[in-house]
Design an enzyme around this catalytic site. Structure first.
Site, PDB file in Angstrom:
ATOM      1  N   LYS A   1       0.858  -1.183   0.000  1.00  0.00           N
ATOM      2  CA  LYS A   1       0.000   0.000   0.000  1.00  0.00           C
ATOM      3  C   LYS A   1       0.898   1.238   0.000  1.00  0.00           C
ATOM      4  CE  LYS A   1      -3.136  -0.054   3.172  1.00  0.00           C
ATOM      5  NZ  LYS A   1      -3.861   0.092   4.440  1.00  0.00           N
TER       6      LYS A   1
ATOM      7  N   CYS B   1      -3.416  11.323 -10.186  1.00  0.00           N
ATOM      8  CA  CYS B   1      -3.397  10.507 -11.406  1.00  0.00           C
ATOM      9  C   CYS B   1      -2.361   9.385 -11.333  1.00  0.00           C
ATOM     10  CB  CYS B   1      -3.107  11.371 -12.632  1.00  0.00           C
ATOM     11  SG  CYS B   1      -1.391  11.904 -12.787  1.00  0.00           S
TER      12      CYS B   1
ATOM     13  N   CYS C   1      -0.843  14.794  -6.290  1.00  0.00           N
ATOM     14  CA  CYS C   1      -1.192  14.005  -7.470  1.00  0.00           C
ATOM     15  C   CYS C   1      -2.315  13.021  -7.171  1.00  0.00           C
ATOM     16  CB  CYS C   1       0.047  13.238  -7.953  1.00  0.00           C
ATOM     17  SG  CYS C   1      -0.266  12.175  -9.362  1.00  0.00           S
TER      18      CYS C   1
ATOM     19  N   CYS D   1       2.017  16.805  -7.249  1.00  0.00           N
ATOM     20  CA  CYS D   1       1.681  16.908  -8.668  1.00  0.00           C
ATOM     21  C   CYS D   1       2.820  17.593  -9.417  1.00  0.00           C
ATOM     22  CB  CYS D   1       0.393  17.726  -8.820  1.00  0.00           C
ATOM     23  SG  CYS D   1      -0.033  18.122 -10.531  1.00  0.00           S
TER      24      CYS D   1
ATOM     25  N   HIS E   1      -0.444  14.820 -15.168  1.00  0.00           N
ATOM     26  CA  HIS E   1      -1.848  14.497 -15.443  1.00  0.00           C
ATOM     27  C   HIS E   1      -2.293  15.075 -16.790  1.00  0.00           C
ATOM     28  CE1 HIS E   1      -1.949  18.337 -13.192  1.00  0.00           C
ATOM     29  NE2 HIS E   1      -2.882  18.639 -14.085  1.00  0.00           N
TER      30      HIS E   1
HETATM   31 FE1  FES Z   1      -0.905  13.560 -11.129  1.00  0.00          FE
HETATM   32 FE2  FES Z   1      -0.925  16.159 -11.475  1.00  0.00          FE
HETATM   33  S1  FES Z   1      -2.480  14.950 -10.701  1.00  0.00           S
HETATM   34  S2  FES Z   1       0.664  14.795 -11.901  1.00  0.00           S
END
Ligand code: FES
Length: 131
Positions: free
Chosen positions: A76, A95, A93, A104, A108
């Site tokens: 995890k 994504c 982040c 981030c 994304h």
């Molecule tokens: Fe993953 Fe921006 S949300 S790099």
């Protein structure tokens, strides 16, 4: 071992000989309900083998996983921050493509362009004392 050999050399071929497997695809339309019932074990077994094989291939390829590459050696992925250390703004982040994960880095945008997805970061900001 002898029981396994008998199963594959005698029992299984005998079972297949009793099945009403048609010579052509059109022959399946001629099968009766009783014929289909006799083929249920074979169809069920083939279906289970196909489903299990597809599941293993998808698992091996990482299909259905949100996280393609970050800390895959862990069961995890968890990150903790003291909110006082984040400063006035922070973008995290969501994504799972950021090279600076859990922050981030804008990855994304490319992910969204390539996949048609619409993910973006979680942005935190501290309200100023005057507002
Ligand atoms: Fe993953 Fe921006 S949300 S790099």
């Amino acid at each position: 071992m002898e029981a396994i050999a008998i199963f594959f050399k005698v029992t299984l071929p005998s079972y297949f000989e009793t099945l009403p497997i048609p010579e052509t695809f059109g022959g399946f339309l001629q099968l009766t309900g009783a014929d289909w019932l006799r083929m249920v074990p074979l169809i069920g077994t083939l279906g289970a083998v196909i489903v299990l094989t597809v599941m293993q291939i998808r698992k091996a390829k990482g299909c259905g996983q949100v996280n393609p590459s970050i800390e895959k050696d862990k069961d995890k992925v968890v990150h903790s921050f003291d909110i006082e250390d984040l400063g006035d703004k922070a973008a995290f982040c969501r994504c799972w493509r950021s090279k600076a994960f859990p922050k981030c880095d804008g990855s994304h945008n490319m992910h969204n362009k390539l996949t048609g997805d619409n993910v973006g970061p979680l942005c935190l900001s501290r309200k100023s004392a005057s507002s």
